[in-house]
Design a protein around this motif. Structure first.
Motif, PDB file in Angstrom:
ATOM      1  N   MET D  96       0.826  -1.205   0.000  1.00 38.74           N
ATOM      2  CA  MET D  96       0.000   0.000   0.000  1.00 38.74           C
ATOM      3  C   MET D  96       0.858   1.251   0.000  1.00 38.74           C
ATOM      4  O   MET D  96       0.508   2.260  -0.576  1.00 38.74           O
ATOM      5  N   ALA D  97       2.023   1.161   0.667  1.00 41.26           N
ATOM      6  CA  ALA D  97       2.831   2.363   0.843  1.00 41.26           C
ATOM      7  C   ALA D  97       3.702   2.686  -0.364  1.00 41.26           C
ATOM      8  O   ALA D  97       4.189   3.805  -0.499  1.00 41.26           O
ATOM      9  N   TYR D  98       3.883   1.713  -1.266  1.00 37.86           N
ATOM     10  CA  TYR D  98       4.888   1.878  -2.324  1.00 37.86           C
ATOM     11  C   TYR D  98       4.717   3.163  -3.130  1.00 37.86           C
ATOM     12  O   TYR D  98       5.661   3.931  -3.319  1.00 37.86           O
ATOM     13  N   ARG D 113      -1.860   7.175   6.540  1.00 39.48           N
ATOM     14  CA  ARG D 113      -2.763   6.879   5.430  1.00 39.48           C
ATOM     15  C   ARG D 113      -2.965   5.385   5.260  1.00 39.48           C
ATOM     16  O   ARG D 113      -4.078   4.903   5.013  1.00 39.48           O
ATOM     17  N   VAL D 114      -1.892   4.616   5.396  1.00 40.51           N
ATOM     18  CA  VAL D 114      -2.035   3.167   5.271  1.00 40.51           C
ATOM     19  C   VAL D 114      -2.889   2.628   6.413  1.00 40.51           C
ATOM     20  O   VAL D 114      -3.782   1.807   6.212  1.00 40.51           O
ATOM     21  N   ALA D 115      -2.637   3.132   7.605  1.00 40.62           N
ATOM     22  CA  ALA D 115      -3.397   2.655   8.763  1.00 40.62           C
ATOM     23  C   ALA D 115      -4.885   2.925   8.564  1.00 40.62           C
ATOM     24  O   ALA D 115      -5.734   2.066   8.828  1.00 40.62           O
ATOM     25  N   ALA D 118      -6.243   0.561   6.022  1.00 42.74           N
ATOM     26  CA  ALA D 118      -6.283  -0.791   6.582  1.00 42.74           C
ATOM     27  C   ALA D 118      -7.468  -0.933   7.527  1.00 42.74           C
ATOM     28  O   ALA D 118      -8.141  -1.961   7.552  1.00 42.74           O
ATOM     29  N   ARG D 119      -7.705   0.117   8.293  1.00 45.15           N
ATOM     30  CA  ARG D 119      -8.830   0.081   9.207  1.00 45.15           C
ATOM     31  C   ARG D 119     -10.130  -0.051   8.420  1.00 45.15           C
ATOM     32  O   ARG D 119     -10.974  -0.902   8.676  1.00 45.15           O
ATOM     33  N   MET D 120     -10.228   0.787   7.406  1.00 42.59           N
ATOM     34  CA  MET D 120     -11.445   0.802   6.603  1.00 42.59           C
ATOM     35  C   MET D 120     -11.696  -0.560   5.960  1.00 42.59           C
ATOM     36  O   MET D 120     -12.824  -1.015   5.850  1.00 42.59           O
ATOM     37  N   LEU D 121     -10.621  -1.227   5.570  1.00 41.23           N
ATOM     38  CA  LEU D 121     -10.761  -2.500   4.848  1.00 41.23           C
ATOM     39  C   LEU D 121     -10.562  -3.697   5.769  1.00 41.23           C
ATOM     40  O   LEU D 121     -10.462  -4.833   5.300  1.00 41.23           O
ATOM     41  N   GLU D 122     -10.457  -3.435   7.055  1.00 40.32           N
ATOM     42  CA  GLU D 122     -10.251  -4.506   8.039  1.00 40.32           C
ATOM     43  C   GLU D 122      -9.009  -5.326   7.722  1.00 40.32           C
ATOM     44  O   GLU D 122      -8.986  -6.544   7.828  1.00 40.32           O
ATOM     45  N   LEU D 123      -7.969  -4.633   7.332  1.00 38.96           N
ATOM     46  CA  LEU D 123      -6.726  -5.326   6.984  1.00 38.96           C
ATOM     47  C   LEU D 123      -5.671  -5.145   8.063  1.00 38.96           C
ATOM     48  O   LEU D 123      -4.570  -5.669   7.950  1.00 38.96           O
ATOM     49  N   GLY D 145      -6.923  -1.300  -1.114  1.00 29.24           N
ATOM     50  CA  GLY D 145      -6.209  -0.411  -0.203  1.00 29.24           C
ATOM     51  C   GLY D 145      -5.123   0.363  -0.924  1.00 29.24           C
ATOM     52  O   GLY D 145      -4.943   1.568  -0.708  1.00 29.24           O
ATOM     53  N   ARG D 146      -4.431  -0.321  -1.797  1.00 28.96           N
ATOM     54  CA  ARG D 146      -3.357   0.346  -2.530  1.00 28.96           C
ATOM     55  C   ARG D 146      -3.922   1.501  -3.348  1.00 28.96           C
ATOM     56  O   ARG D 146      -3.279   2.530  -3.510  1.00 28.96           O
ATOM     57  N   ALA D 147      -5.136   1.286  -3.858  1.00 30.98           N
ATOM     58  CA  ALA D 147      -5.766   2.360  -4.627  1.00 30.98           C
ATOM     59  C   ALA D 147      -6.209   3.496  -3.702  1.00 30.98           C
ATOM     60  O   ALA D 147      -6.006   4.674  -3.998  1.00 30.98           O
ATOM     61  N   ILE D 148      -6.782   3.126  -2.573  1.00 32.79           N
ATOM     62  CA  ILE D 148      -7.342   4.146  -1.684  1.00 32.79           C
ATOM     63  C   ILE D 148      -6.293   5.094  -1.137  1.00 32.79           C
ATOM     64  O   ILE D 148      -6.474   6.313  -1.139  1.00 32.79           O
ATOM     65  N   VAL D 149      -5.162   4.530  -0.663  1.00 35.81           N
ATOM     66  CA  VAL D 149      -4.190   5.390   0.025  1.00 35.81           C
ATOM     67  C   VAL D 149      -3.716   6.543  -0.839  1.00 35.81           C
ATOM     68  O   VAL D 149      -3.285   7.565  -0.340  1.00 35.81           O
TER      69      VAL D 149
END
Ligand SMILES: Nc1ncnc2c1ncn2[C@@H]1O[C@H](COP(=O)(O)OP(=O)(O)OP(=O)(O)O)[C@@H](O)[C@H]1O
Ligand SMILES: Nc1ncnc2c1ncn2[C@@H]1O[C@H](COP(=O)(O)OP(=O)(O)OP(=O)(O)O)[C@@H](O)[C@H]1O
Ligand SMILES: O=P(O)(O)OC[C@H](O)CO
Ligand SMILES: [Mg+2]
Ligand SMILES: [Mg+2]
Lengths: 281, 414, 293, 340, 340
Positions: D96-98, D113-115, D118-123, D145-149
């Motif tokens: 996600m952070a890349y 942002r990743v957190a 991740a929270r939103m997607l329960e990851l 998640g990668r798209a969202i961040v």
């Protein structure tokens, strides 16, 4: 392996017996060599030689390591190691780079380069031995690690393997990286390289063995005993005239010369098999 | 100190003795350090030298066995003649001090010495006296002719010997020397001395008869073949063989290792051949100086050669190894020391070589690509030993194949 | 097959291929060119003077009975090495494929000769078959069979074949085992349901389905026998006796570095280049075929 | 957040044109599904929007910029791929952070942002795992998640659910919809599954052979397909296509023209009492519903969908088909809908 | 033609038992489908019947023989594998003829039997092709043909359709059924797809975790599931499972017990007028039908399936659920159906 169809029939007893026989045949030469490396010359000149190890293990290996043939075996082992690692690393690096260029870029002469490289796929150094020797001599590379390594690192095989590997890496991954903003070198280092690492490791095993086992080339270009590698060195310990052959020392040297690649093969069996099966396909 | 590279072909006892000499030289002065390196057997050393020359990495001194002489002589530009080296160095150098029989081999037609005849030998017969005794023979029995040798072999074989007789250097002893010893040509054009357009003549009657005899002996288990060079030495020294034809230099190893009573005898001959025995010819090797080194190095080479030729060094070398003394002085010194009396047979080589004035057939051999030709002869002889060829077939074939190489050599050196 | 996604860069790709191209040019094409050039000359051993002979070297070569025989020797040697190494390996692979437990152990015990250098393999076998002291040679003599590969061409050939094949068995074994394991189990089960016995399944289903592996190994083994066995031959027989084990690569070396006949050696290099070229084409053809299977 | 405007977009590979001029106006925050059979050019269109494929002609606007010549990363988009295209060697976090790392976003901001994603997607519990240690659904979420961040203006999805099993597909499709609603980001979603298209789309673009056959809200498209292709593609089991008109008082159809009637718009009645008689071949009871297969008296194959509770006619019996003529649609030889 | 009888069949791999004792009587000519989730032991059971797996305990009868110890070829069966297991190096003809050749059937007879099967399966034009030159459906047919030519007493199928795409799957399933009917051969068919099971089976065996949970005709199983597992597995969308009893006049359920109601057995009514009130979360219109997602007043998630024609309630509205209490099923804590 479930299913019983292939497993029953002639009986597992027969299967194991056959395999044990095969293993015995395969292992016999090494056992003999090991035994010979632990006894004295006198035990060997009057056949039959003993079939069980004797008490001279340390004497013979010490003698080999310290005295050896033209150069002490430890020094030849060191040279072999430098050569094997040099060839291995060199091959991997240049093959990775060129395969990357060929797969991931479109540029003028790309196909010509491709064919130039792959024409050499099966051209072993033995075939063009005299002129290659002259080229290396003209470059002043005799008796040097560079001379030992450089001519053997151009490898179409490794390039071919990496090309195949890169082809199987999904386009989407590259696209994802582009969407994430990665340029070509970033992609190479961040994505491609880490993703290839098991293949690199597998190839490392194969190439290490290839490099370690080189024979003719070091035989020709290392006239200085301190540059000899152990594989060629052992040949020079064989009798060429009337001197007595120190078979125990030769066999100790043979065991020492086999040890690194055999350890690599057995220790990294999984990678080795993977590297082998993939690099040849 | 200037380093002088010296590539040689010695191993075993001879290697130790050579190293001894080199360290003596190095210890005797501080201007030069001679580094002696073994490059394998004679052929391998020659090839290593040639390859190194092509790569510009040649040593200062290369030991080349007598077989490579023609090749080296033809290589003008690759070698620096010894007489030149010595002259430039200003050191005293008197060619006439050397044994003529030896230097003749290594000089030009003008009599100029091209290489230093460091270790020259000639074949002799080694006898395991204990083995003869065990076979019920008189250990002092007459073995001067091959016929007599034949009877001895019968007895040895009958007594259960696994190796009644073996030989080293089969071509050198049983064809080259055989020819000279019986005064028949080995090659035309005075064995190659008179021109590159020489052809092999080794398939004459004497040679065929000799090889035929040996072929029969091989079949009967009386003659055991043990290799192209001097591999048989190990077996002989281990006491397994009764008789052994080998270079006089085999003495070094035999003396060092043999635990049995041995004797040295002259090389046997065929009594029915007219003029036999003539003289045997030279073997061993000489030291060649390679082109392309610094003057300083040449000076060092000259100093080293000077050292090697000094009579006490030569005398000791001769006595230790069985090689011929190359200077008259060394010979005289050895004789004076009583060495020959204490070690009977050690003078046989020199007598055998110098006993008669050489003829055109016994002056020596000077054939291009001779190492390869020997390889061919070895192959053909092996065919006789394993019974797949008759002596005549083998020698004819050797002649044809050898001539091909001679022609190629001629072509390359036109 | 081409990548859909590529990067755009003017100079980077050239930079990336440069090292490999450089090495390839210097150590492949330059020597290969040299070989072709030199094949038209007879130089003296020291490279001091040289004579232009056109195709003379080739005429000399092909006029030479021993060179022609060397082709035959190479063929015999390759066939023997390939067939023996492959048959033995296939036999072991079939057995190993059948065991459920312990196949890993067997594999470990069988694969390591691959790691042994051909030259070392040569030394080991030479030691076992040393006519005077070798344990195998001695055992044979106890049965009244005289072993002397220094004199007997057939024995010499047998010895270099054995040593070469020994080293190659592991390789073949691994590929055959992988090939066997890649055959869908259900196909074999289908054959069992169709009523085929083990032997019948082997010859009508397993062996034909293994044919890509077999063919691949055939090519690889031939190449191995052609080129990689140099060390075996050089340590054991040096091509003898009477050139009965002089295969083509050994002859290139022997004529070039032992015989000092550079013109002939260069001409032989050219012949080998052509041979390798043909083998490469076969191999590439084969790779294509494989993709389709 | 941005509108997207496609103007006469065409794409050729060499000489073959695969997209034949597509126009569309997509409103800010709208969820657009591009649906169509395999090979119709859906992915190509999407990839042109992403900047992964050059545009042969036409213009793509995102927000107020023409993006034709921009690199993907400059277009303010994020994309979710069919196979997720996760970096297999990176942890979920790094995946996600890349993009943020490359953009030199400061570390703490990346963390948060990743957190958040991740929270939103329960990851959150899986951030240290590698993709191969995740289930299919979780991988799908990482791709999301990668798209969202990256907080893009536009989400692009290329068949993001087709590698999941049926159950998970249903669940994830609900999640995607909810997420898009929540973030309010414009979304362009490619699928070949008409159920997905129906349930997800605000509006859908039905593509066929490089052409947009119809653009509209799902139920509109279902109720009023513009072409025979759309009629057949949307709805399951597909519309029955009959080459004999069964509407009362009509003559035979023009050559090539057909009429269509959806299986769920047909009732089983007594023979002679329907629009046409029908021979039952066999029934497939599926529990909640049953599909009746058979042939009309005019010789057209036809499937009827009836409720699971209804008593099944025996195989081979003749019955009648009750159809409201208003529900019957007509199409001309070119496949275009003809009114009345 | 043969009956099959399974008596207390068990199977262990090492220490793990994967089939826990299965009994079944299969009549001559019957089409039995074994259905269940992945890993439940379906294939293992089938392979024991085929003779490809040893039987740990129990007996398998085919016709009047106990076949436990017989080789596959002696059992008079034929099998169709999931991946077809065609011999890739043989032509279609040879694939079909292989078994006959081994049985030393005379050449002309082989010819005619293969030709007959090829005609039946419409494979005649492809007899010379290799399997790789065939489409998925054609390969499937070759696998069928290979089974047919042997004229076995029993057909065994292990997910024979799961490698085909949805359309082809439907078509082939009709063909398999028709063929089995025509040949009258007993068939044992494994699948994890409940639709396939429903449409193909004369009777189905619903397996779960190595146990046969229910054996019966498809519609019986659908209407009267013996266990909660069967209720959930058969029917799509699956039965709603509620942990609060909504039947009038009932107290709370025992701990762990649940009631079930199928989505198609629920009507939307005005709030307060149904058995229980219900909050609509959102609707998924699929054209012919619509799925309404929401939560009951008691807090259970629940899906309602309504006809496509019905007007949809808006997201978030509260309505009532009309359910015939007779349609509600109850299950105890162990998942067994409890009457009334
Ligand atoms: N790189 C290319 N070169 C040539 N033709 C291509 C290329 N990429 C795609 N096509 C063609 O363009 C057409 C559209 O392809 P596209 O991938 O957009 O289809 P799609 O609708 O996404 O199909 P699917 O549902 O199978 O993914 C296809 O006919 C395809 O063959
Ligand atoms: N050879 C074996 N060794 C150990 N366990 C096995 C073996 N074969 C199967 N199993 C186990 O037995 C169980 C049943 O497997 P089986 O293949 O019969 O399942 P299935 O119902 O056919 O599933 P699917 O629908 O995935 O094919 C599984 O839990 C599986 O892991
Ligand atoms: O053993 P040597 O040194 O005497 O040499 C013998 C022969 O002359 C070699 O050609
Ligand atoms: Mg697509
Ligand atoms: Mg299964």
């Amino acid at each position: 392996m479930s299913g019983m169809v292939e497993k029953r029939g002639i009986g597992t007893w027969f299967t194991h017996a056959g395999l044990i026989l095969g293993v015995a045949v395969i292992c016999f030469p090494i056992w003999i060599a090991f035994v010979a490396s632990t006894v004295t010359q006198a035990d060997l000149v009057r056949p039959p030689m003993p079939m069980l190890p004797g008490p001279h293990f340390f004497d013979n290996y010490f003698e080999a390591l310290v005295t050896g043939g033209n150069a002490p075996v430890w020094q030849m082992l060191f040279n072999s190691m430098v050569m094997a690692l040099g060839i291995t690393i060199g091959k991997i690096v240049i093959s990775l780079l060129s395969a990357y260029a060929i797969v991931y870029f479109r540029f003028r002469f790309r196909m010509i380069f491709f064919w130039l490289i792959f024409l050499t796929l099966m051209l072993p150094v033995e075939v063009r031995i005299v002129p290659t020797y002259e080229v290396v001599a003209n470059l002043g590379l005799l008796n040097s690690y560079t001379g030992l390594i450089l001519p053997l690192i151009a490898s179409a095989t490794a390039t071919f393997l990496f090309r195949q590997l890169f082809m199987t890496i999904p386009d989407e991954l590259t696209e994802a990286a582009r969407v994430d903003g990665a340029g070509p070198m970033r992609f190479f280092f961040d994505i491609l390289l880490p993703m290839s690492r098991t293949n690199i490791a597998a190839l490392f095993v194969i190439l290490f063995i290839y490099g370690w086992n080189q024979y003719l080339w070091p035989l020709l270009i290392t006239t200085d005993p301190s540059m000899n590698t152990v594989i060629m060195g052992i040949k020079q310990m064989l009798p060429t005239g009337d001197q007595t052959v120190e078979w125990p020392v030769i066999m100790a040297t043979a065991m020492l010369a086999m040890l690194p690649p055999v350890l690599v093969v057995i220790g990294m069996q999984r990678l080795f098999v993977k590297g082998l099966v993939e690099s040849e396909k | 100190a200037t380093q002088i590279d010296f590539w040689h072909a010695f191993s075993g006892r001879l290697g130790e003795l050579l190293d001894e000499q080199v360290s003596k030289f190095n210890a005797s002065q501080s201007d030069y350090v001679v580094v002696a390196t073994s490059k394998g057997n004679y052929s391998e050393t020659l090839n290593a030298g040639i390859a190194a020359f092509r790569a510009g990495e040649q040593p200062d001194i290369l030991q080349v066995f007598e077989v490579g002489t023609a090749t080296m002589m033809a290589a003008k530009g690759a070698i620096k003649p010894v007489y030149e080296v010595m002259a430039e160095s200003g050191l005293p150098f008197d060619q006439s001090a050397y044994l003529a029989a030896v230097t003749g081999y290594y000089t030009t037609t003008d009599g100029e010495m091209l290489s230093l005849p460091y270790n020259s030998s000639t074949p002799v017969l080694y006898v395991n006296k204990d083995a003869l005794t065990a076979a019920g023979l008189d250990p002092e029995m007459d073995l001067s002719t091959w016929d007599k040798v034949g009877t001895a072999l019968d007895a040895l074989k009958a007594s259960g010997s696994k190796c009644p007789m073996t030989t080293a250097w089969q071509s050198w002893v049983h064809l080259e020397n055989l020819s000279a010893y019986h005064n028949v040509p080995f090659a035309t054009k005075d064995n190659g001395f008179a021109g590159l357009d020489t052809e092999l003549a080794l398939n004459g009657d004497v040679q065929v008869k000799h090889i035929e005899t040996f072929g029969q002996w091989a079949k009967d288990g009386k003659f055991i073949y043990s290799g192209r060079r001097n591999e048989g030495g190990a077996t002989f020294r281990a006491g397994e063989c009764g008789l052994f034809t080998e270079s006089s230099a085999g003495y070094a190893g035999v003396k060092n290792e043999a635990t049995f009573d041995f004797a040295i005898r002259p090389l046997p001959y065929w009594s029915e051949v007219d003029g036999a025995p003539q003289n045997t010819i030279i073997g061993g090797a000489s030291l060649w100086v390679m082109e392309g080194q610094t003057p300083e190095e040449y000076k060092g080479v000259a100093a080293f050669f000077n050292f090697l030729s000094s009579s006490d060094i030569q005398a000791k070398w001769h006595q230790d190894t069985g090689y011929l003394p190359i200077t008259m002085a060394a010979y005289e010194a050895t004789k004076a020391s009583g060495f020959y009396d204490e070690n009977p047979g050690t003078d046989i080589a020199i007598i055998q070589m110098t006993g008669k004035a050489p003829t055109a057939n016994s002056k020596g051999l000077r054939l291009g690509s001779f190492d390869q030709i020997r390889g061919i002869i070895d192959e053909e002889l092996e065919g006789v030993w394993n019974g797949s060829k008759t002596a005549k077939e083998a020698l004819d074939s050797a002649a044809v194949r050898g001539d091909e190489l001679l022609r190629r050599f001629e072509q390359a050196n036109r | 097959m081409e990548k859909r996604v590529v990067f755009d860069n003017r100079w980077l790709p050239y930079l990336l291929v440069a090292p490999q191209l450089l090495v390839t040019f210097v150590f492949f094409f330059w020597p290969a060119g040299q070989a072709i050039y030199q094949s038209a000359f007879i130089p003296d051993p020291f490279g001091l003077k040289t004579q232009f002979v056109g195709f003379g070297n080739f005429e000399y070569l092909f006029g030479n009975r021993f060179y022609r025989e060397s082709f035959f020797t190479t063929a015999v040697f390759s066939v023997l090495v390939t067939v023996s190494a492959m048959c033995f390996a296939l036999w072991l692979a079939v057995l190993a494929d059948r065991v459920i437990k312990g196949s890993g152990t067997y594999r470990t015990l069988l694969i390591w000769p691959y790691a042994v250098a051909p030259a070392i393999a040569g030394v080991l076998w030479l030691f076992m078959f040393n006519p005077f002291t070798g344990i195998v040679a001695w055992s044979l003599s106890q049965f009244g069979y005289d072993w002397n590969h220094n004199l007997d061409g057939g024995q010499a050939m047998a010895l270099v074949v054995a040593a070469s094949a020994w080293k190659q068995i592991s390789y073949n074994f691994l590929f055959f085992l992988a090939g066997l394991q890649a055959i869908p189990k259900s196909v074999i089960e289908a054959a069992a349901i169709d009523g085929a016995s083990f032997a019948r399944r082997f010859w009508t289903i397993i062996f034909p389905l293994l044919s890509p592996t077999t063919f691949f190994l055939l090519v690889v083994n031939v190449i191995y026998a052609f080129f990689d066995t140099f060390g075996v031959i050089h340590t054991i027989t040096q091509g003898g006796p009477q050139q009965s084990t002089t295969i083509l690569v050994y002859k290139v070396f022997a004529d070039g570095f032992v015989g000092q006949d550079l013109g002939s050696s260069a001409a032989q290099s050219v012949v080998l280049l052509v041979l390798v070229g043909i083998l490469t084409v076969v191999q590439f053809r084969f790779i294509e075929r494989r993709v389709h299977y | 957040m941005a509108e997207i405007k496609l103007e006469a977009i065409r794409k050729s590979y060499g000489r073959t044109e695969v997209i034949h001029g597509i126009d569309a106006d997509i409103a800010d925050g709208e969820f657009i599904v591009i649906v169509g059979p395999s090979g119709c050019g859906k992915s190509t269109l999407l990839r042109m929007v992403a900047g992964l494929e050059t545009i042969t002609s036409g213009d793509i606007h995102i927000g107020d910029r023409v993006v034709n010549k921009l690199e993907p990363r400059e277009r303010d988009i994020a994309m979710v791929f069919q196979n997720y295209a996760l970096y297999p060697h990176m942890s979920v976090f790094d995946n996600m952070a890349y993009g943020l790392k490359i953009a030199n976003v400061p570390k703490p901001e990346i963390q948060s942002r990743v957190a958040e994603a991740a929270r939103m997607l329960e990851l959150a519990p899986y951030l240290d795992r590698k993709p191969r240690q995740l289930s299919g659904g979780q991988r799908q979420r990482v791709a999301m998640g990668r798209a969202i961040v990256r907080k893009p203006a536009v989400f692009l999805f290329d068949e993001p659910l087709s590698n999941l099993d049926a159950k998970l597909r249903v669940q994830m499709r609900l999640e995607i919809k909810a997420l898009q609603r929540k973030l309010g980001v414009t979304a362009l979603y490619v699928t070949h599954d008409q159920v997905e298209a129906m349930t997800l789309a605000d509006r859908m673009i039905v593509m066929n052979g490089g052409v947009a056959e119809q653009i509209g809200a799902p139920l509109d498209v279902y109720a009023n397909p513009a072409t025979l292709f759309v009629a057949g593609f949307i709805g399951s089991p597909p519309m029955n296509v009959l080459s004999h008109d069964i509407r009362p008082g009509r003559g035979p159809l023009e050559p090539g023209a057909v009429i269509g009637v959806r299986p769920e718009h047909i009732e089983l009645v007594a023979p002679g009492e329907g629009l046409i008689d029908y021979d039952v071949a066999f029934c497939e009871p599926l529990g909640a519903e049953t599909l009746v297969h058979g042939v009309t008296a005019a010789g057209d194959k036809l499937v009827v969908r009836i409720d699971g509770g209804i008593k099944l006619p025996a195989d081979g019996t003749r019955i009648g088909l009750g159809i409201d003529p208003a529900r019957i649609m007509a199409f001309d030889a070119a496949g275009r809908r003809t009114k009345v």
